[in-house]
Design an enzyme around this catalytic site. Structure first.
Site, PDB file in Angstrom:
ATOM      1  CG  HIS A  45      44.053   2.148  74.501  1.00  0.00           C
ATOM      2  ND1 HIS A  45      43.960   0.977  73.768  1.00  0.00           N
ATOM      3  CD2 HIS A  45      43.639   3.137  73.678  1.00  0.00           C
ATOM      4  CE1 HIS A  45      43.534   1.251  72.554  1.00  0.00           C
ATOM      5  NE2 HIS A  45      43.334   2.558  72.474  1.00  0.00           N
ATOM      6  NE  ARG A  46      40.171   1.218  72.199  1.00  0.00           N
ATOM      7  CZ  ARG A  46      40.443   0.566  71.084  1.00  0.00           C
ATOM      8  NH1 ARG A  46      40.031  -0.678  70.939  1.00  0.00           N
ATOM      9  NH2 ARG A  46      41.105   1.131  70.090  1.00  0.00           N
ATOM     10  CD  GLU A  72      41.470   6.164  74.960  1.00  0.00           C
ATOM     11  OE1 GLU A  72      41.337   6.672  73.821  1.00  0.00           O
ATOM     12  OE2 GLU A  72      41.220   4.970  75.216  1.00  0.00           O
ATOM     13  CG  ASP A  74      37.531   5.178  71.635  1.00  0.00           C
ATOM     14  OD1 ASP A  74      38.348   5.863  71.014  1.00  0.00           O
ATOM     15  OD2 ASP A  74      37.825   4.093  72.200  1.00  0.00           O
ATOM     16  CG  HIS A  87      37.719   1.723  69.221  1.00  0.00           C
ATOM     17  ND1 HIS A  87      37.838   1.036  68.030  1.00  0.00           N
ATOM     18  CD2 HIS A  87      38.683   2.675  69.209  1.00  0.00           C
ATOM     19  CE1 HIS A  87      38.843   1.544  67.331  1.00  0.00           C
ATOM     20  NE2 HIS A  87      39.377   2.537  68.021  1.00  0.00           N
ATOM     21  CD  GLU A 154      39.290   9.008  69.314  1.00  0.00           C
ATOM     22  OE1 GLU A 154      39.276   9.045  68.056  1.00  0.00           O
ATOM     23  OE2 GLU A 154      39.899   8.137  69.961  1.00  0.00           O
ATOM     24  CE  LYS A 156      36.955   5.433  66.897  1.00  0.00           C
ATOM     25  NZ  LYS A 156      38.422   5.325  66.867  1.00  0.00           N
ATOM     26  CD  GLN A 186      41.738  10.408  72.981  1.00  0.00           C
ATOM     27  OE1 GLN A 186      42.787  10.170  72.393  1.00  0.00           O
ATOM     28  NE2 GLN A 186      41.205   9.571  73.858  1.00  0.00           N
ATOM     29  CG  ASP A 301      45.629  -2.255  75.136  1.00  0.00           C
ATOM     30  OD1 ASP A 301      44.991  -1.192  75.053  1.00  0.00           O
ATOM     31  OD2 ASP A 301      45.946  -2.939  74.132  1.00  0.00           O
TER      32      ASP A 301
END
Length: 311
Positions: A45-46, A72, A74, A87, A154, A156, A186, A301
């Site tokens: 995640h990020r 991953e 955004d 993000h 993503e 965003k 996503q 994370d």
């Protein structure tokens, strides 16, 4: 890294949202990517954002080193049309800038420090090397990791980033990330995903959802954007409607510490052709519970913690 196959109901044919063209009897890279979604995926995640500033090269390098299945990020657009990994809609939380990210050119954003905040927020993890961290372009990420990584991107806040879908697909095609099975897209915004699908039907899509109590009736759960009914009301037809364009569902499983979905929800989604990825899970007990439920992947994370559980 060995993975445990967690559901067998989903076959390539059930991923109806993706059109795979192949004239060979051999499995294509894109088909292999879809098949891999049947097994458990570690989604950083990020990047490894529990260890380094989110969406930074340092966080991505750690996640890559720990062999996360997906990096991953955004993706947003600068005012001069560049795709960047960031993000928030505004700059204040994770940089020394202020205002909306979309109001700035890439050159202006590159002048910001997007790392010092991490040292202030997490003094035990502070590192002088994080000071002055630059915002990353997606092209910089691709230039660093290329075909050696998979990317979970993503779109965003697409209402604040008009044109992000076309710009993203153009870059993915330029870097040959689609046919090589390197990317998932996503979004919470169904229309954004449908735009991606119209631009290139081979890109595997993940519909993000967020379940929480209804403002007028807290005993009833609803989905934030209305893309599905609440978990207690959802039907096979609702899952199949998502499977028309997406290969998976990305969902929360907690709201204010209370479960909003259960193992039955996971199984029902899978039986209707959708992989289930849960965000964002950092405690090992919660990770293990969801692994036991048979989910197909977790956003975390701490990809190092998760990888240890599924080795």
């Amino acid at each position: 890294m060995q993975r445990y196959p967690l559901f067998v109901a989903v076959s390539l044919g059930l991923f109806a949202g993706v059109t795979v063209s192949t004239t060979s009897a051999e499995t294509s890279p894109l088909e292999q990517q879809l098949k891999d979604l049947e097994s458990f995926q570690v989604i950083a995640h990020r990047g490894a954002s529990g260890h380094a500033p989110e969406s930074s090269m340092a966080a991505l390098e750690l996640a890559y080193e720990w062999e996360a299945d997906y990096l991953e990020l955004d993706i947003q657009l600068t005012s001069d049309g560049e795709l960047v990994a960031f993000h928030d809609d505004t700059l204040e939380r994770t940089s020394n800038g202020e205002g909306r990210i979309n109001d700035y050119t890439l050159a202006e954003l590159k002048d910001l420090d997007t790392g010092s905040w991490f040292n202030d927020a997490y003094p035990d993890l502070a590192d002088d090397a994080f000071i002055g961290t630059e915002i990353l372009t997606l092209e910089e990420v691709f230039n660093r990791f290329g075909q050696d990584a998979r990317y979970y991107l993503e779109t965003k806040s697409p209402q604040l980033n008009p044109g992000v879908e076309a710009a993203l697909v153009k870059l993915l095609e330029a870097y040959d990330m689609i046919n090589t099975g390197r990317v998932l897209i996503q979004s919470f915004d169904q229309q954004s995903l449908l735009k991606i699908h119209a631009l290139n039907a081979d890109i595997p899509l993940i519909q993000l959802v967020w379940y929480s109590p209804d403002e007028k009736n807290e005993a009833r759960l609803t989905e934030w954007t209305g893309v599905t009914p609440g978990p207690e009301e959802i039907t096979n037809e609702d899952f199949l409607a998502v499977a028309e364009y997406a290969v998976g569902l990305g969902t929360n499983y907690l709201y204010d510490g209370e479960e909003v979905i259960n193992e039955s929800f996971v199984r029902q989604a899978q039986e209707n052709g959708l992989a289930v990825h849960i965000y964002t899970v950092n405690g090992t007990d919660e990770m293990q519970q969801l692994i036991d439920w048979g989910v197909n992947g977790l956003f975390t994370d701490y990809p190092d913690r998760l990888s240890e559980l599924v080795e």
